[in-house]
Design a protein around this motif. Structure first.
Motif, PDB file in Angstrom:
ATOM      1  N   ARG A   1      64.217  49.271  31.438  1.00 51.77           N
ATOM      2  CA  ARG A   1      63.954  50.687  31.176  1.00 51.77           C
ATOM      3  C   ARG A   1      62.773  51.208  31.983  1.00 51.77           C
ATOM      4  NH1 ARG A   1      66.268  51.764  26.041  1.00 51.77           N
ATOM      5  NH2 ARG A   1      65.418  53.883  26.228  1.00 51.77           N
ATOM      6  N   VAL A   2      61.826  50.337  32.288  1.00 51.96           N
ATOM      7  CA  VAL A   2      60.659  50.718  33.091  1.00 51.96           C
ATOM      8  C   VAL A   2      60.328  49.546  33.997  1.00 51.96           C
ATOM      9  CG1 VAL A   2      58.278  51.549  33.073  1.00 51.96           C
ATOM     10  CG2 VAL A   2      59.761  52.041  31.115  1.00 51.96           C
ATOM     11  N   ARG A   3      59.952  49.854  35.227  1.00 51.27           N
ATOM     12  CA  ARG A   3      59.553  48.804  36.164  1.00 51.27           C
ATOM     13  C   ARG A   3      58.519  49.383  37.122  1.00 51.27           C
ATOM     14  NH1 ARG A   3      61.124  47.543  41.333  1.00 51.27           N
ATOM     15  NH2 ARG A   3      60.930  45.356  41.975  1.00 51.27           N
ATOM     16  N   VAL A   4      57.400  48.671  37.291  1.00 52.44           N
ATOM     17  CA  VAL A   4      56.331  49.118  38.181  1.00 52.44           C
ATOM     18  C   VAL A   4      55.895  47.930  39.044  1.00 52.44           C
ATOM     19  CG1 VAL A   4      54.008  50.099  38.341  1.00 52.44           C
ATOM     20  CG2 VAL A   4      55.524  50.783  36.464  1.00 52.44           C
ATOM     21  N   VAL A   5      55.747  48.166  40.355  1.00 54.17           N
ATOM     22  CA  VAL A   5      55.319  47.119  41.287  1.00 54.17           C
ATOM     23  C   VAL A   5      54.117  47.631  42.070  1.00 54.17           C
ATOM     24  CG1 VAL A   5      55.964  45.653  43.232  1.00 54.17           C
ATOM     25  CG2 VAL A   5      57.667  46.224  41.498  1.00 54.17           C
ATOM     26  N   ARG A   6      53.118  46.774  42.243  1.00 53.93           N
ATOM     27  CA  ARG A   6      51.920  47.128  43.010  1.00 53.93           C
ATOM     28  C   ARG A   6      51.745  46.111  44.130  1.00 53.93           C
ATOM     29  NH1 ARG A   6      46.688  45.460  43.323  1.00 53.93           N
ATOM     30  NH2 ARG A   6      45.059  47.027  43.662  1.00 53.93           N
ATOM     31  N   PRO A   7      52.115  46.467  45.377  1.00 54.81           N
ATOM     32  CA  PRO A   7      51.908  45.548  46.495  1.00 54.81           C
ATOM     33  C   PRO A   7      50.410  45.351  46.768  1.00 54.81           C
ATOM     34  CG  PRO A   7      53.439  47.320  47.078  1.00 54.81           C
ATOM     35  CD  PRO A   7      52.758  47.720  45.807  1.00 54.81           C
ATOM     36  N   GLY A   8      50.085  44.220  47.359  1.00 50.92           N
ATOM     37  CA  GLY A   8      48.690  43.941  47.704  1.00 50.92           C
ATOM     38  C   GLY A   8      48.384  42.467  47.522  1.00 50.92           C
ATOM     39  N   THR A   9      47.624  41.913  48.439  1.00 53.73           N
ATOM     40  CA  THR A   9      47.349  40.478  48.385  1.00 53.73           C
ATOM     41  C   THR A   9      46.425  40.116  47.231  1.00 53.73           C
ATOM     42  OG1 THR A   9      46.563  38.578  49.653  1.00 53.73           O
ATOM     43  CG2 THR A   9      45.388  40.651  49.971  1.00 53.73           C
ATOM     44  N   ASN A  10      46.731  39.001  46.588  1.00 54.44           N
ATOM     45  CA  ASN A  10      45.888  38.470  45.521  1.00 54.44           C
ATOM     46  C   ASN A  10      45.261  37.140  45.909  1.00 54.44           C
ATOM     47  OD1 ASN A  10      46.462  40.556  43.578  1.00 54.44           O
ATOM     48  ND2 ASN A  10      48.513  39.681  43.421  1.00 54.44           N
ATOM     49  N   ARG A  11      45.605  36.649  47.071  1.00 59.82           N
ATOM     50  CA  ARG A  11      45.032  35.392  47.544  1.00 59.82           C
ATOM     51  C   ARG A  11      43.532  35.581  47.798  1.00 59.82           C
ATOM     52  NH1 ARG A  11      47.753  32.605  52.612  1.00 59.82           N
ATOM     53  NH2 ARG A  11      49.279  32.033  51.034  1.00 59.82           N
ATOM     54  N   GLY A  12      42.732  34.672  47.263  1.00 65.98           N
ATOM     55  CA  GLY A  12      41.291  34.757  47.468  1.00 65.98           C
ATOM     56  C   GLY A  12      40.581  35.666  46.495  1.00 65.98           C
ATOM     57  N   ARG A  13      41.316  36.410  45.672  1.00 69.85           N
ATOM     58  CA  ARG A  13      40.694  37.262  44.657  1.00 69.85           C
ATOM     59  C   ARG A  13      40.450  36.457  43.387  1.00 69.85           C
ATOM     60  NH1 ARG A  13      43.903  42.306  43.143  1.00 69.85           N
ATOM     61  NH2 ARG A  13      41.846  43.087  42.482  1.00 69.85           N
ATOM     62  N   ALA A  14      39.378  36.738  42.715  1.00 71.38           N
ATOM     63  CA  ALA A  14      39.084  36.070  41.443  1.00 71.38           C
ATOM     64  C   ALA A  14      40.104  36.508  40.393  1.00 71.38           C
ATOM     65  CB  ALA A  14      37.671  36.423  40.993  1.00 71.38           C
ATOM     66  N   PRO A  15      40.336  35.669  39.392  1.00 74.13           N
ATOM     67  CA  PRO A  15      41.325  36.017  38.378  1.00 74.13           C
ATOM     68  C   PRO A  15      41.016  37.316  37.637  1.00 74.13           C
ATOM     69  CG  PRO A  15      40.781  33.687  38.246  1.00 74.13           C
ATOM     70  CD  PRO A  15      39.825  34.302  39.217  1.00 74.13           C
ATOM     71  N   GLU A  16      39.741  37.587  37.352  1.00 75.18           N
ATOM     72  CA  GLU A  16      39.395  38.748  36.515  1.00 75.18           C
ATOM     73  C   GLU A  16      39.864  40.078  37.100  1.00 75.18           C
ATOM     74  OE1 GLU A  16      36.916  35.326  35.397  1.00 75.18           O
ATOM     75  OE2 GLU A  16      37.418  36.295  37.299  1.00 75.18           O
ATOM     76  N   PRO A  17      39.581  40.396  38.371  1.00 74.42           N
ATOM     77  CA  PRO A  17      40.066  41.674  38.888  1.00 74.42           C
ATOM     78  C   PRO A  17      41.587  41.727  39.028  1.00 74.42           C
ATOM     79  CG  PRO A  17      38.948  40.431  40.615  1.00 74.42           C
ATOM     80  CD  PRO A  17      38.670  39.741  39.320  1.00 74.42           C
ATOM     81  N   VAL A  18      42.193  40.576  39.347  1.00 72.61           N
ATOM     82  CA  VAL A  18      43.660  40.554  39.447  1.00 72.61           C
ATOM     83  C   VAL A  18      44.283  40.855  38.085  1.00 72.61           C
ATOM     84  CG1 VAL A  18      45.680  39.114  39.907  1.00 72.61           C
ATOM     85  CG2 VAL A  18      43.689  38.966  41.407  1.00 72.61           C
ATOM     86  N   VAL A  19      43.798  40.180  37.064  1.00 71.42           N
ATOM     87  CA  VAL A  19      44.345  40.397  35.732  1.00 71.42           C
ATOM     88  C   VAL A  19      43.989  41.794  35.229  1.00 71.42           C
ATOM     89  CG1 VAL A  19      44.362  39.575  33.345  1.00 71.42           C
ATOM     90  CG2 VAL A  19      44.323  37.937  35.222  1.00 71.42           C
ATOM     91  N   GLY A  20      42.846  42.320  35.642  1.00 69.23           N
ATOM     92  CA  GLY A  20      42.509  43.701  35.298  1.00 69.23           C
ATOM     93  C   GLY A  20      43.519  44.683  35.865  1.00 69.23           C
ATOM     94  N   ASP A  21      43.901  44.473  37.122  1.00 70.61           N
ATOM     95  CA  ASP A  21      44.925  45.329  37.734  1.00 70.61           C
ATOM     96  C   ASP A  21      46.274  45.158  37.031  1.00 70.61           C
ATOM     97  OD1 ASP A  21      43.080  46.249  39.556  1.00 70.61           O
ATOM     98  OD2 ASP A  21      43.713  44.916  41.185  1.00 70.61           O
ATOM     99  N   LEU A  22      46.597  43.897  36.681  1.00 72.10           N
ATOM    100  CA  LEU A  22      47.870  43.654  35.999  1.00 72.10           C
ATOM    101  C   LEU A  22      47.867  44.317  34.624  1.00 72.10           C
ATOM    102  CD1 LEU A  22      50.604  42.144  36.110  1.00 72.10           C
ATOM    103  CD2 LEU A  22      49.484  40.275  34.887  1.00 72.10           C
TER     104      LEU A  22
END
Length: 408
Positions: free
Chosen positions: A122-143
C-alpha cells in the motif's frame, strides 16, 4: 482440508500455542485466517468445511475476527456457487486494519513499505544513497524517518502497524536485533533494536533470508526445497528445506558470498581470500569490465551487455562461472529441488546463466539442478520483511486483536 499454520518467521521456528482451551481457540482463529487469506472470499459454511469445524464454531470465530477488524463481510456469495439454501455472506481478509511494515538497509539505499493483510503493497518509499562507511546511528535515523513516513501514509489509508521487520546485509544474532557483522557496511555488534523506534519493536534478519522467504510465499511455482541466491554489493543465500528456512546453529547459514572459489584469489572484506563476492559481486563485475560504479550498477551492466560490450559480457561470464563453482558445493551437500537467482542477479541472468549452468552441470555429483530466475528481483528482501509481519498476524490473530495500536 486444514489450513496449515505458518511455522517459519524471522525470529525462528513458530512457537507452539499451549494445549489448553485458550490455546485451541487461538489455533482455530489462525486456521480461519489462513483459510480465508488463501482461498477467500468464502462463506462461513465453506470455511467450516475446509477446516473441519462446525458452522456454529466457525461463526463464533469469524465474529471475533470481524470485531477485531481482521476479516470483513463482502455481502452474499458470488453467483455460481454450489449448495442449497440461502447464500451465505462472503468473507475476506480485511483491506484495512493491521499492516506489516518492512524496511531494508542496503549498502546504497534505504527502503520501507507497508503491506496489508491481503498481501498488497500500500505504501513504498526508497531513499538512494550510500551507507558504506556511515555509522549505524545516522543510517538508522534516516531509516526511522522513512518508517514514520510509511506509517503515516498507511494510517491515512486505514492501516496501522502490526509490527516491523528490517532486512540488513549482514549476520544477525539469535536475538533478531543485533547485527553481528556486516562487512559491506563495516558494522560490528550493532544493536539495531536499541536504535529503531521503541514503540514498534523490530525483528531484524539477513536480507538473503527475507528474500528466500518472499520467494517461498510469493514466487510463482516455487518448490518447498530450494536455494535462493541474491546479490547487491555482497552475495547471500537463503536455504529453504521442506518449506522452512534453514538457519544453522547461530542463525548464520547462507553466507554463500564468502565461500572461496579460488583460494589464492584477492583478499575479501571478511578476511578470507578468493571469496565468491570478489568475482560475482556487483562491484567486482564492474571492476572486471573496466567500469566505474554508479547508482544503477545493474542497469549499467545489463545495458552494456545488451549492446554487445564484449568486456562486460566476459566479466559476467566469469561471474557466472564463479557462481557455478560456489553453488556446486551447496547443491551437492543439500540436494535442493532448484536454485533461484534473485536480487540484482535476476537482472543479469541472461548473461550469467549460461556459464553458471555449465559449471554447475560439470561439477555436480548428480543430475544438474535446475536454475530459475525470481520474478521478485531486488524487491524480495523488502517484501519478505513486510510479509513476515503479515504472516505473524495470520498465525496468531488473537495476539494482534488484543494489542494496543502503537503510536509511531
Amino acid at each position: 482440508m486444514t489450513a496449515p499454520l505458518h511455522k517459519d518467521h524471522p525470529a525462528g521456528p513458530g512457537r507452539a500455542l499451549p494445549d489448553t482451551q485458550q490455546g485451541m481457540r487461538r489455533r482455530n482463529l489462525a486456521r480461519v485466517m489462513h483459510t480465508v487469506s488463501a482461498e477467500g472470499p468464502l462463506s462461513r459454511a465453506a470455511v467450516a468445511s475446509r477446516i473441519g469445524l462446525t458452522r456454529a464454531a466457525v461463526s463464533t470465530l469469524v465474529d471475533e475476527l470481524i470485531r477485531a477488524g481482521l476479516i470483513e463481510e463482502l455481502g452474499p456469495e458470488r453467483p455460481g456457487r454450489v449448495g442449497r439454501g440461502r447464500p451465505g455472506s462472503a468473507l475476506a481478509v480485511s483491506g484495512s486494519g493491521p499492516a506489516g511494515i518492512g524496511a531494508e538497509i542496503g549498502v546504497d539505499h534505504l527502503a520501507a513499505c507497508a503491506v496489508d493483510l491481503r498481501g498488497q503493497v500500500r505504501v513504498r518509499v526508497v531513499r538512494p544513497g550510500t551507507n558504506r562507511g556511515r555509522a549505524p546511528e545516522p543510517v538508522v535515523g534516516d531509516l526511522t524517518a522513512l518508517i514514520r513516513q510509511v506509517v503515516a501514509e498507511a494510517e491515512r489509508e486505514g492501516l496501522w502497524p502490526a509490527g516491523l521487520a528490517v532486512a540488513v546485509p549482514g549476520l544477525v544474532a539469535g536475538d533478531a536485533r543485533t547485527v553481528v557483522r556486516a562487512p559491506n557496511l563495516d558494522w560490528h555488534d550493532t544493536d539495531l533494536g536499541a536504535l529503531l523506534p521503541p514503540e514498534l519493536p523490530p525483528t531484524v534478519d539477513n536480507e538473503a533470508n527475507f528474500g528466500a522467504l518472499a520467494e517461498l510465499w510469493l514466487g510463482e511455482g516455487t518448490p518447498r526445497d530450494f536455494l535462493h541466491v541474491s546479490a547487491e554489493i555482497g552475495i547471500g543465500a537463503g536455504v529453504v528445506v521442506d518449506g522452512r528456512l534453514l538457519r544453522g546453529t547461530r542463525g548464520f547459514a547462507g553466507e554463500l558470498g564468502h565461500v572461496p572459489v579460488r583460494p589464492d584469489g584477492p583478499e575479501c572484506g571478511c578476511g578470507g581470500r578468493g571469496c565468491l563476492e570478489q568475482y560475482a559481486g556487483e562491484e567486482a563485475v564492474l571492476r572486471a569490465a573496466g567500469l566505474e560504479p554508479g547508482e544503477d550498477r545493474v542497469g549499467l551492466l545489463a545495458g552494456r551487455a545488451t549492446d554487445g560490450d564484449e568486456e562486460v559480457r566476459r566479466a559476467l561470464r566469469v561471474a557466472g562461472e564463479a557462481l557455478g563453482i560456489a553453488l556446486t558445493g551447496a547443491v551437492n551437500l543439500l540436494d535442493p529441488e532448484s536454485v533461484v537467482l534473485g536480487g540484482a542477479l535476476s537482472g543479469l541472468a541472461p548473461w550469467l546463466l549460461p556459464s553458471l549452468r555449465t559449471e554447475l552441470a560439470r561439477r555436480s555429483a548428480g543430475p544438474a539442478c535446475p536454475v530459475t530466475v525470481s520474478g521478485l528481483g531486488p524487491e524480495g528482501p523488502l517484501l519478505g520483511a513486510a510479509h513476515s509481519v503479515v504472516r505473524a498476524v495470520l498465525d496468531d490473530p488473537a495476539g494482534v486483536a488484543g494489542r494496543d495500536r502503537p503510536a509511531v
